[in-house]
Design an enzyme around this catalytic site. Structure first.
Site, mmCIF file in Angstrom:
data_model
loop_
_atom_site.group_PDB
_atom_site.id
_atom_site.type_symbol
_atom_site.label_atom_id
_atom_site.label_comp_id
_atom_site.label_asym_id
_atom_site.label_seq_id
_atom_site.Cartn_x
_atom_site.Cartn_y
_atom_site.Cartn_z
ATOM 1 N N ARG A 1 34.529 36.338 40.195
ATOM 2 C CA ARG A 1 34.497 37.734 39.750
ATOM 3 C C ARG A 1 35.613 38.566 40.394
ATOM 4 O O ARG A 1 35.885 39.673 39.936
ATOM 5 C CB ARG A 1 33.142 38.363 40.105
ATOM 6 C CG ARG A 1 31.976 37.698 39.393
ATOM 7 C CD ARG A 1 30.678 38.015 40.095
ATOM 8 N NE ARG A 1 30.256 39.380 39.898
ATOM 9 C CZ ARG A 1 29.355 39.769 39.006
ATOM 10 N NH1 ARG A 1 28.796 38.886 38.213
ATOM 11 N NH2 ARG A 1 29.017 41.031 38.906
ATOM 12 N N ASN B 1 26.685 46.785 44.311
ATOM 13 C CA ASN B 1 27.753 46.649 43.317
ATOM 14 C C ASN B 1 27.712 47.911 42.465
ATOM 15 O O ASN B 1 26.658 48.268 41.945
ATOM 16 C CB ASN B 1 27.490 45.402 42.453
ATOM 17 C CG ASN B 1 28.442 45.301 41.277
ATOM 18 O OD1 ASN B 1 29.488 45.953 41.255
ATOM 19 N ND2 ASN B 1 28.090 44.486 40.300
ATOM 20 N N GLY B 2 28.848 48.602 42.335
ATOM 21 C CA GLY B 2 28.874 49.814 41.510
ATOM 22 C C GLY B 2 29.464 50.981 42.275
ATOM 23 O O GLY B 2 30.205 50.786 43.249
ATOM 24 N N GLU C 1 49.567 40.536 35.404
ATOM 25 C CA GLU C 1 48.410 40.365 36.280
ATOM 26 C C GLU C 1 48.512 39.155 37.199
ATOM 27 O O GLU C 1 47.992 39.209 38.301
ATOM 28 C CB GLU C 1 47.076 40.412 35.530
ATOM 29 C CG GLU C 1 46.807 39.364 34.511
ATOM 30 C CD GLU C 1 45.412 39.542 33.862
ATOM 31 O OE1 GLU C 1 45.203 38.944 32.825
ATOM 32 O OE2 GLU C 1 44.551 40.256 34.404
ATOM 33 N N GLU D 1 49.329 41.479 25.013
ATOM 34 C CA GLU D 1 48.563 40.500 25.798
ATOM 35 C C GLU D 1 49.510 39.665 26.675
ATOM 36 O O GLU D 1 49.213 39.392 27.840
ATOM 37 C CB GLU D 1 47.743 39.616 24.843
ATOM 38 C CG GLU D 1 47.160 38.353 25.443
ATOM 39 C CD GLU D 1 46.137 38.578 26.552
ATOM 40 O OE1 GLU D 1 45.808 39.744 26.849
ATOM 41 O OE2 GLU D 1 45.702 37.589 27.146
ATOM 42 N N LYS E 1 49.299 39.466 30.694
ATOM 43 C CA LYS E 1 49.127 38.185 31.389
ATOM 44 C C LYS E 1 50.188 38.035 32.477
ATOM 45 O O LYS E 1 49.890 37.665 33.600
ATOM 46 C CB LYS E 1 49.242 37.079 30.355
ATOM 47 C CG LYS E 1 48.381 35.918 30.408
ATOM 48 C CD LYS E 1 46.962 35.982 29.987
ATOM 49 C CE LYS E 1 46.129 37.108 30.518
ATOM 50 N NZ LYS E 1 44.920 37.317 29.780
ATOM 51 N N LYS F 1 37.110 39.840 37.924
ATOM 52 C CA LYS F 1 36.863 39.152 36.654
ATOM 53 C C LYS F 1 36.015 40.014 35.736
ATOM 54 O O LYS F 1 36.232 40.070 34.535
ATOM 55 C CB LYS F 1 36.161 37.820 36.934
ATOM 56 C CG LYS F 1 35.858 36.996 35.682
ATOM 57 C CD LYS F 1 37.127 36.465 35.067
ATOM 58 C CE LYS F 1 36.921 35.743 33.762
ATOM 59 N NZ LYS F 1 38.141 35.698 32.953
ATOM 60 N N HIS G 1 63.196 53.251 19.269
ATOM 61 C CA HIS G 1 62.787 54.642 19.484
ATOM 62 C C HIS G 1 62.645 54.956 20.973
ATOM 63 O O HIS G 1 61.998 55.933 21.339
ATOM 64 C CB HIS G 1 61.476 54.912 18.728
ATOM 65 C CG HIS G 1 61.616 54.698 17.259
ATOM 66 N ND1 HIS G 1 62.270 55.601 16.442
ATOM 67 C CD2 HIS G 1 61.259 53.665 16.461
ATOM 68 C CE1 HIS G 1 62.277 55.133 15.207
ATOM 69 N NE2 HIS G 1 61.676 53.956 15.190
ATOM 70 N N TRP H 1 34.599 44.109 45.999
ATOM 71 C CA TRP H 1 35.849 44.497 45.344
ATOM 72 C C TRP H 1 35.956 46.003 45.586
ATOM 73 O O TRP H 1 35.149 46.781 45.084
ATOM 74 C CB TRP H 1 35.780 44.183 43.854
ATOM 75 C CG TRP H 1 37.065 44.418 43.126
ATOM 76 C CD1 TRP H 1 38.132 43.579 43.045
ATOM 77 C CD2 TRP H 1 37.415 45.570 42.352
ATOM 78 N NE1 TRP H 1 39.124 44.135 42.279
ATOM 79 C CE2 TRP H 1 38.706 45.362 41.841
ATOM 80 C CE3 TRP H 1 36.758 46.777 42.049
ATOM 81 C CZ2 TRP H 1 39.361 46.297 41.047
ATOM 82 C CZ3 TRP H 1 37.407 47.705 41.262
ATOM 83 C CH2 TRP H 1 38.698 47.456 40.766
ATOM 84 N N CYS I 1 32.109 43.240 42.486
ATOM 85 C CA CYS I 1 31.236 42.828 43.591
ATOM 86 C C CYS I 1 30.148 41.870 43.127
ATOM 87 O O CYS I 1 29.626 41.986 42.024
ATOM 88 C CB CYS I 1 30.550 44.040 44.201
ATOM 89 S SG CYS I 1 31.690 45.303 44.740
#
Ligand code: M6R
Length: 606
Positions: free
Chosen positions: A27, A98-99, A485, A478, A482, A601, A501, A74, A2
Site C-alpha cells: 500500500r 489510517n485517515g 512516478e 498515462e 508512469k 498504493k 499551442h 504514509w 496506512c
C-alpha cells in the site's frame, strides 16, 4: 496508504503483527510500528523507513504479548520519522490510525489545556489522548472508546488497545476500511482481507460509522450511537501467498508480464468466446441511459478517459469523464437519465468513493469498475463490473490498467449492442478484436530488448513529453504518469494537436518525445506533429505498428513496434511499451520501483 493490523490472540503476536504489516507493504508507507501488551504494560517499537528497520528494532529490544496492534504509516500530518510513526500511546492506551482527523487541532488544544503532553506532529496522536481522557473520567474502555470516536471528525480507520483490558481489541471505521477476522480462538483487525489471509478467511466488514470490540472469542459491533448491530460473516477470497516476485526483479515487472492473463481472465468474464457474444449482465440498462459520467483518479482516470472514445464511437453515448477529486466540487448537473461509472483498482480511493456517494445521493445509477471484491467502492455501487487482474502489488499500476481498459471496452461494445448502434457483424468484429488482446499483448511483451535500449537514453533525460491523439491521448498521459512516478523524471502527456499551442516551446535539441501512434485514421495528423518536434531537435520515440513504422521510418529517432491489431485493443497493446519504458528507465536510475517515494498504493484520504 496506512495499513492497520490488530490481534486479540492466545499466543505471542509480535512476529505475526510484523508479518501482517509485510502483507500491507504494497500500500506504500514511510514508517512502521507495533504495540503489544506485555505483562500488563504497553510496549511500543517503531522505526522510520522499511519494515526491516522495525524488525531490527524489535530484535534489539524484544517485546511480545497476546494482544497487539501494528501500523504502516504514509505521512499526512508530520514528516516521516520515528516519533511520528504509529502506534501512538498515552495514558495506557495505544492506537493506530489510517485517515485524517480534521478536528485534531481543536481536540489537541482542548487536551493540552487539561495538561496532556503531545509528543508527535501527527493528527492521529490525539485519538489516544481523547480515549485516555475519557478513561480518566472513570469510563470503562468500551464507553471511553465510543465517546472518543464520536469526537473525531474526518475519515478514519482506528484500532486501539489499553493496558487495563488485556483481551480487548477495539476498532472503528469512518471512510477508511477495516475488516474483522475470526478463528475459533483468536480475532483480528486489518485494513483489508489480504492482511489477514494468512490467519483466516472468515471476515466481517465493518460498515460506515461502525465500531467494534473484539476479544479472542467474541465480536461485538456497534453503531456510533451505541446500538449493537450484527454484520454478516463472509469467506474472503484473498490469498496469503501473493507476495512472491517469482523470477522477476520487481512486482511491477512481474505484473507487466501477467497482463495477457489478466486481460484474458477479464475478457472471459465479459464475452462468451464460443458463442461470440457478450454475457447478458454487460447489456443491462444501456437503452435508458442518455449520458455517462465517469470518475476516477490517476491511472484509473486514464482508463476511464480512454473509454470515452469507445462509448462515443461505438455506443454513440455522450460521456463526461472527471478526475474524481474535481467531480463533486464542480457542482455537476446530474440528469435523470444519467448513469455514472467509477473506475478503481483498489476500490478504496477516497476521492472516487466520494464521487460515487455524491451520485448515489442524487439517485444516479452507479456502476463500479473495480479490481478488489468487497472493497468499499464495490460494496457501495449499485452494480459492480469486476476486472480480474488479481492482486496488484507494485504501486505503479500496470495489469490493473489494461484489465480496466479491457472491461471498459467490453462494456462499451456491449452498450453499442444494447443500443442497436452497431450491426451484428460489427459487434462480431469487435468481439473478435477484443479476444485477440491476450495474444497481442504477448507479442508486444516480446519487444522488450528494443525498449530496454531506448530506456538507456531516456534515463539521462530531465524532461520527457508524451504525445497521442484520439484514444491514444489518455495513454500519453498515462505514459507520463508512469515515468514520473517510478523514475522521478519530469514528464507530461499532451494531445498531439495541442503541442503547437504552447508545449512545443519546451522542445530543445535532444528532448525525448514519446509518440503513441499505431496506424489509424489519425496517423497522418500525428506524424505531422512528429515532424514539427523533430524539426526542433526532439528525439522522437515512436510507438506504432508495422504499417505506421513503414510510413514514419524517417521521422523518428527510434521506433518500438507493436503488433497490428483491431483498433479497439490498440491502446491496451500500446500500454505495454509505455509501461516497459518507465520500468527499465527506473531500473537504470536505481529507484525503488515497487514502492516509489511519497506514493501509496491505495489513497484513502482526500
Ligand atoms: O486504486 P485506484 O485505481 O482507485 O487508484 C487510483 C490511483 O491512485 C492510481 O491509479 C495511481 O495513480 C497509480 N499509482 C498509478 O500508477
Amino acid at each position: 496508504m496506512c495499513g492497520i493490523i490488530g490481534i486479540a490472540g492466545t499466543t505471542e503476536t509480535s512476529e505475526r503483527l510484523i508479518d501482517g504489516l509485510k502483507r500491507l507493504e504494497y500500500r506504500g508507507y514511510d514508517s512502521a510500528g507495533i504495540a503489544v501488551l506485555q505483562e500488563g504494560e504497553l510496549q511500543r517499537r517503531r522505526a522510520q523507513g522499511k519494515i526491516r528497520n522495525l524488525e531490527s528494532v524489535v530484535r534489539d529490544e524484544p517485546c511480545d504479548g497476546p494482544l497487539g496492534i501494528a501500523h504502516t504509516r504514509w505521512a499526512t500530518h508530520g514528516k516521516p520519522s520515528t516519533s511520528n510513526a504509529h502506534p501512538h500511546a498515552f495514558g495506557g492506551v495505544a492506537i493506530v490510525h489510517n485517515g485524517i482527523i480534521e478536528n485534531f487541532r481543536e481536540l489537541r488544544e482542548e487536551l493540552a489545556q487539561k495538561g496532556h503532553n503531545f509528543e508527535s506532529e501527527t493528527d492521529s496522536e490525539v485519538i489516544a489522548h481523547v480515549i485516555a481522557y475519557y478513561l480518566g473520567k472513570g469510563l470503562a474502555m468500551k464507553e471511553a472508546f465510543r465517546e472518543a470516536v464520536n469526537r473525531l471528525r474526518g475519515a478514519y480507520a482506528v484500532a486501539a488497545i489499553s493496558k487495563d483490558n488485556p483481551d480487548q481489541l477495539y476498532g472503528a471505521r469512518r471512510g477508511s476500511p477495516l475488516v474483522i477476522g475470526r478463528t475459533e480462538t483468536e480475532s483480528f483487525l486489518g485494513s483489508d482481507a489480504i492482511a489477514l489471509a494468512e490467519w483466516t478467511r472468515r471476515v466481517i466488514y465493518l460498515e460506515e460509522d461502525d465500531w467494534c470490540m473484539v476479544t479472542p472469542t467474541e465480536v461485538e459491533i456497534y453503531t456510533m450511537d451505541g446500538k449493537r448491530v450484527e454484520r454478516p460473516e463472509q469467506v474472503s477470497n484473498a490469498t496469503p501467498g501473493f507476495a512472491d516476485k517469482g523470477e522477476y526483479r520487481h512486482f511491477m515487472e512481474k505484473e507487466i508480464y501477467e497482463q495477457p492473463d489478466a486481460v484474458g481472465r477479464t475478457l472471459s468474464n465479459y464475452i462468451d468466446p464460443v458463442e461470440r457474444r457478450f454475457h447478458s449482465a454487460n447489456l443491462d440498462g444501456w437503452k435508458s441511459t442518455s449520458r455517462l459520467l465517469g470518475s476516477a483518479c490517476g491511472t484509473a482516470f486514464y482508463a476511464a478517459a480512454t473509454s470515452k472514445y469507445w462509448f462515443e464511437r461505438y455506443a454513440r453515448l455522450p460521456v463526461e469523464v472527471d478526475i474524481a477529486s474535481e467531480f463533486r466540487y464542480r457542482s455537476p448537473v446530474l440528469l435523470d437519465s444519467d448513469r455514472a461509472f467509477f473506475v478503481s483498482q483498489s476500490g478504496e480511493t477516497a476521492d472516487t468513493l466520494a464521487a460515487l456517494r455524491y451520485c448515489k445521493a442524487s439517485n444516479v445509477p452507479t456502476v463500479a469498475v473495480v479490481n478488489v471484491p468487497e472493497s468499499s467502492i464495490d460494496r457501495d455501487a449499485d452494480t459492480t463490473l469486476f476486472t480480474y487482474a488479481g492482486t496488484e502489488i507494485g504501486v505503479a499500476s500496470t495489469k490493473a490498467f489494461t484489465a480496466q481498459l479491457t472491461a471498459l471496452a467490453c462494456v462499451a461494445a456491449g452498450a453499442a449492442q444494447a443500443r442497436d448502434e452497431l450491426s451484428a457483424n460489427e459487434i462480431g468484429d469487435l468481439i473478435d478484436g477484443l479476444l485477440e488482446a491476450p495474444r497481442m499483448l504477448n507479442e508486444a511483451l516480446e519487444k522488450v530488448s528494443d525498449v530496454e535500449e531506448i530506456a538507456r537514453s531516456l534515463s539521462k533525460a530531465s524532461d520527457v513529453l508524451y504525445l497521442g491523439r484520439g484514444q491514444f491521448y489518455p495513454l500519453a498521459m498515462e505514459g507520463a504518469l508512469k515515468l514520473k512516478e517510478i523514475s522521478y523524471i519530469h514528464a507530461e502527456g499532451y494531445a498531439a494537436g495541442e503541442l503547437k499551442h504552447g508545449p512545443i516551446a519546451l522542445i530543445e535539441e535532444g528532448t525525448p518525445v514519446v509518440v503513441i501512434a499505431p496506424y489509424d485514421e489519425l496517423f497522418e495528423k500525428t506524424i505531422s506533429n512528429v515532424q514539427e518536434v523533430a524539426a526542433r531537435g526532439a528525439e522522437v520515440i515512436l510507438i506504432t505498428d508495422r504499417k505506421g513504422a513503414k510510413l514514419a521510418v524517417d521521422d523518428a529517432s527510434a521506433i518500438i513496434e507493436i503488433p497490428e491489431c483491431h483498433p479497439v485493443i490498440q491502446p491496451i497493446v500500446a500500454a505495454v511499451p509505455i509501461q516497459q519504458l518507465a520500468y527499465y528507465t527506473a531500473v537504470l536510475k536505481g529507484t525503488d520501483v515497487d514502492q516509489p517515494r511519497n506514493l501509496a498504493k491505495s489513497v484513502t484520504v482526500e
